[in-house]
Motif scaffolding. Structure first.
Motif, PDB file in Angstrom:
ATOM      1  N   ASN A  64      43.254  47.060  44.541  1.00 27.75           N
ATOM      2  CA  ASN A  64      41.831  47.183  43.911  1.00 27.75           C
ATOM      3  C   ASN A  64      41.090  46.464  42.661  1.00 27.75           C
ATOM      4  N   PRO A  65      39.847  45.995  42.846  1.00 27.87           N
ATOM      5  CA  PRO A  65      39.467  45.323  41.510  1.00 27.87           C
ATOM      6  C   PRO A  65      39.770  46.042  40.178  1.00 27.87           C
ATOM      7  N   ALA A  66      39.638  47.342  40.194  1.00 23.88           N
ATOM      8  CA  ALA A  66      39.979  48.321  39.226  1.00 23.88           C
ATOM      9  C   ALA A  66      41.250  48.031  38.385  1.00 23.88           C
ATOM     10  N   ASP A  67      42.227  47.491  39.187  1.00 22.47           N
ATOM     11  CA  ASP A  67      43.688  47.312  38.825  1.00 22.47           C
ATOM     12  C   ASP A  67      43.520  46.044  37.741  1.00 22.47           C
ATOM     13  N   PHE A  68      42.362  45.291  38.093  1.00 22.80           N
ATOM     14  CA  PHE A  68      42.300  43.935  37.051  1.00 22.80           C
ATOM     15  C   PHE A  68      41.642  44.153  36.059  1.00 22.80           C
ATOM     16  N   VAL A  69      40.268  44.743  36.204  1.00 21.05           N
ATOM     17  CA  VAL A  69      39.220  44.609  35.112  1.00 21.05           C
ATOM     18  C   VAL A  69      38.453  45.999  35.212  1.00 21.05           C
ATOM     19  N   LYS A  70      37.595  46.520  34.086  1.00 21.83           N
ATOM     20  CA  LYS A  70      37.046  47.551  34.064  1.00 21.83           C
ATOM     21  C   LYS A  70      35.828  47.201  33.307  1.00 21.83           C
ATOM     22  N   VAL A  71      34.664  48.076  33.441  1.00 21.46           N
ATOM     23  CA  VAL A  71      33.407  47.748  33.133  1.00 21.46           C
ATOM     24  C   VAL A  71      33.657  47.799  31.290  1.00 21.46           C
ATOM     25  N   GLY A  72      32.753  46.645  30.827  1.00 21.39           N
ATOM     26  CA  GLY A  72      32.904  46.462  29.456  1.00 21.39           C
ATOM     27  C   GLY A  72      34.001  45.574  28.863  1.00 21.39           C
ATOM     28  N   ASP A  73      34.880  45.056  29.758  1.00 21.82           N
ATOM     29  CA  ASP A  73      35.714  44.048  29.494  1.00 21.82           C
ATOM     30  C   ASP A  73      35.382  42.840  29.366  1.00 21.82           C
ATOM     31  N   GLU A  74      35.351  41.972  28.277  1.00 21.30           N
ATOM     32  CA  GLU A  74      35.129  40.742  27.850  1.00 21.30           C
ATOM     33  C   GLU A  74      36.266  39.693  28.384  1.00 21.30           C
ATOM     34  N   ILE A  75      35.815  38.964  29.458  1.00 20.91           N
ATOM     35  CA  ILE A  75      36.940  38.230  29.807  1.00 20.91           C
ATOM     36  C   ILE A  75      36.144  36.473  30.037  1.00 20.91           C
ATOM     37  N   GLU A  76      37.299  35.723  30.474  1.00 20.75           N
ATOM     38  CA  GLU A  76      36.861  34.343  30.823  1.00 20.75           C
ATOM     39  C   GLU A  76      37.044  34.262  32.091  1.00 20.75           C
ATOM     40  N   ALA A  77      36.342  33.352  33.100  1.00 24.34           N
ATOM     41  CA  ALA A  77      36.378  33.015  34.348  1.00 24.34           C
ATOM     42  C   ALA A  77      36.115  31.597  34.539  1.00 24.34           C
ATOM     43  N   VAL A  78      36.361  31.179  35.780  1.00 23.00           N
ATOM     44  CA  VAL A  78      35.934  29.628  36.375  1.00 23.00           C
ATOM     45  C   VAL A  78      34.944  29.846  37.418  1.00 23.00           C
ATOM     46  N   VAL A  79      33.825  28.758  37.084  1.00 25.24           N
ATOM     47  CA  VAL A  79      32.729  28.943  38.381  1.00 25.24           C
ATOM     48  C   VAL A  79      33.382  28.238  39.487  1.00 25.24           C
ATOM     49  N   LEU A  80      33.135  28.938  40.562  1.00 26.45           N
ATOM     50  CA  LEU A  80      33.655  28.500  42.182  1.00 26.45           C
ATOM     51  C   LEU A  80      32.693  27.918  42.737  1.00 26.45           C
ATOM     52  N   THR A  81      31.422  28.705  42.963  1.00 37.10           N
ATOM     53  CA  THR A  81      30.379  28.279  43.579  1.00 37.10           C
ATOM     54  C   THR A  81      29.131  28.461  42.803  1.00 37.10           C
ATOM     55  N   LEU A  82      28.082  27.438  42.905  1.00 31.50           N
ATOM     56  CA  LEU A  82      26.948  27.734  42.026  1.00 31.50           C
ATOM     57  C   LEU A  82      25.641  27.157  42.700  1.00 31.50           C
ATOM     58  N   ASP A  83      24.568  27.981  42.736  1.00 34.18           N
ATOM     59  CA  ASP A  83      23.416  27.823  43.397  1.00 34.18           C
ATOM     60  C   ASP A  83      22.113  28.143  42.552  1.00 34.18           C
ATOM     61  N   LYS A  84      21.747  27.415  41.764  1.00 36.04           N
ATOM     62  CA  LYS A  84      20.498  27.615  40.656  1.00 36.04           C
ATOM     63  C   LYS A  84      19.345  27.956  41.486  1.00 36.04           C
ATOM     64  N   ASP A  85      19.130  27.302  42.507  1.00 38.09           N
ATOM     65  CA  ASP A  85      18.023  27.726  43.152  1.00 38.09           C
ATOM     66  C   ASP A  85      17.690  29.182  43.901  1.00 38.09           C
ATOM     67  N   GLU A  86      19.064  29.554  44.328  1.00 33.13           N
ATOM     68  CA  GLU A  86      19.298  30.862  44.807  1.00 33.13           C
ATOM     69  C   GLU A  86      19.538  32.052  43.713  1.00 33.13           C
ATOM     70  N   ARG A  87      20.041  31.315  42.576  1.00 32.25           N
ATOM     71  CA  ARG A  87      20.471  32.253  41.437  1.00 32.25           C
ATOM     72  C   ARG A  87      21.541  32.975  41.853  1.00 32.25           C
ATOM     73  N   LYS A  88      22.653  32.277  42.298  1.00 27.67           N
ATOM     74  CA  LYS A  88      23.754  33.092  42.709  1.00 27.67           C
ATOM     75  C   LYS A  88      25.082  32.187  42.172  1.00 27.67           C
ATOM     76  N   MET A  89      26.340  32.818  41.849  1.00 25.01           N
ATOM     77  CA  MET A  89      27.508  32.132  41.504  1.00 25.01           C
ATOM     78  C   MET A  89      28.653  32.930  41.831  1.00 25.01           C
ATOM     79  N   SER A  90      29.450  32.432  42.360  1.00 28.57           N
ATOM     80  CA  SER A  90      30.958  33.053  42.477  1.00 28.57           C
ATOM     81  C   SER A  90      31.809  32.629  41.459  1.00 28.57           C
ATOM     82  N   LEU A  91      32.573  33.555  40.709  1.00 27.61           N
ATOM     83  CA  LEU A  91      33.610  32.965  39.672  1.00 27.61           C
ATOM     84  C   LEU A  91      35.253  33.552  40.266  1.00 27.61           C
ATOM     85  N   GLY A  92      36.018  33.209  39.550  1.00 29.38           N
ATOM     86  CA  GLY A  92      37.552  33.320  39.736  1.00 29.38           C
ATOM     87  C   GLY A  92      38.003  33.464  38.407  1.00 29.38           C
TER      88      GLY A  92
END
Length: 375
Positions: free
Chosen positions: A336-364
């Motif tokens: 469950n994602p809640a096992d790793f993070v919770k709302v309000g956490d400030e964390i670091e991530a890596v950009v996996l995909t990026l589409d500025k035209d569609e304004r979407k990105m996925s992170l890891g």
């Protein structure tokens, strides 16, 4: 003997005044005297002239056979009272036990006040009053010396939360009801505002266009948005159109009675439902992302939402990336994602995909550590 000595003083002194005239002549003279006097009626208001002033009384001539006295205290509202001034007085009695004409300026003011109030109701006149105090459910307003009731619902078109701000101030009102049984007067200030708002409303609706920028005042807040008064016309600013970033309730960024700039997004044919936007007045945050941001970049942000399939990391208000649950751990067993993070956490991530035209990105976030399976 001289003529003076022939005069009989005894005969003269025994005669009464007017005995040299016949009865008909005396009646005729009395009638002529009465004709020189005005006719007055008890319980009416008439004008009189001040003919004398002393420490206690003001002497007033109303054209009657005797002058009337009015206590000087009844003229305290005047800066001065002088001989020759014209004043209105109320005839209480033509003659009291002492034969005096009894007058009252205080009662004349009351009678005049009620006449003016009745005229204001009949002719729809606007009158100015002084707010004396607040009372249960509204305010007490002095109009012409009469205390009138101004209900809280009739003060303004918008709800009033603090009645005390009006106490001691002058206010224009209209008389809406008179109850003579208990001398009760009800007035309204709201009707004056509504009349002005009707003109503003017609002008706003006639000129309403999509994309038009207007100024309004927040009049009501709900969990789905705020209602904004545009000047007699209400529009809805939906919560999703307040900010590019996520907000849970409008009160996080806005407050009641606040003046705001908004843009017209849409309206129906009758212009009864007007959709407004606020975030549209600023550039989209995606358009201001750093050009150096690319796949593989490390970013920092705050977790704003956690779902069953992953979590959303906000890099800036309006710019979010999805961290799928599969990108949270190198473990082959999805948790469950809640096992790793919770709302309000400030964390670091890596950009996996990026589409500025569609304004979407996925992170890891698992990419921040080395893949254990490579060893």
């Amino acid at each position: 003997m001289s003529k003076q000595e022939d005069f009989n003083w005894d005969n003269f002194e025994t005669k009464g005044f007017g005995e040299g005239y016949s009865k008909e002549q005396r009646e005729q003279m009395a009638a002529m005297y009465e004709d020189t006097l005005g006719t007055i009626t008890e319980k009416e208001v008439i004008k009189g002239t001040v003919v004398g002033v002393n420490d206690k009384d003001v002497i007033i001539n109303v054209g009657f056979k005797s002058d009337g006295l009015v206590p000087r205290s009844e003229f305290r509202d005047l800066e001065s009272i002088n001989v020759g001034d014209t004043v209105e007085v109320f005839i209480e009695e033509q003659e009291n036990a002492l034969g005096q004409l009894i007058l009252s300026r205080k009662k004349a003011k009351i009678v005049r006040a009620w006449k003016d109030i009745e005229d204001a109701l009949e002719f729809d006149n606007v009158i100015e009053g002084l707010v004396k105090r607040r009372t249960k459910g509204g305010l007490i307003v002095d109009i012409y010396g009469v205390e009138a009731f101004l209900p809280g619902s009739q003060i303004d078109v918008k709800p009033i939360r603090d009645f005390d701000i009006y106490v001691g101030k002058k206010m224009e009102v209209k008389v809406v009801k008179i109850n003579h049984a208990n001398d009760n007067v009800v007035v309204s200030h709201k009707v004056l505002i509504e009349k002005d708002l009707e003109k503003q409303k017609a002008e706003i609706l006639n000129n309403l266009e999509k994309g038009q920028v207007l100024e309004g005042v927040i009049k009501n807040m709900t969990n789905f948005g705020v209602f904004i008064d545009l000047g007699g016309v209400d529009g809805l600013l939906h919560i999703t159109d307040i900010s590019w970033g996520r907000i849970n309730h409008p009160e996080e960024v806005l407050q009641l009675d606040q003046k705001v700039q908004i843009v017209v997004l849409d309206f129906d044919d009758d212009k009864k439902r007007i959709s407004l936007g606020m975030k549209q007045l600023t550039a989209h945050p995606w358009d201001s992302l750093a050009s150096s941001l690319e796949i593989g970049s490390r970013v920092k942000g705050k977790i704003v939402n956690v779902a069953d399939y992953g979590a959303f990391l906000e890099l800036a208000p309006g710019v979010e990336g999805l961290i799928h649950v599969s990108e949270m751990s190198w473990s082959q067993h999805l948790r469950n994602p809640a096992d790793f993070v919770k709302v309000g956490d400030e964390i670091e991530a890596v950009v996996l995909t990026l589409d500025k035209d569609e304004r979407k990105m996925s992170l890891g976030i698992k990419q921040l550590t080395e893949d254990p399976w490579t060893k």
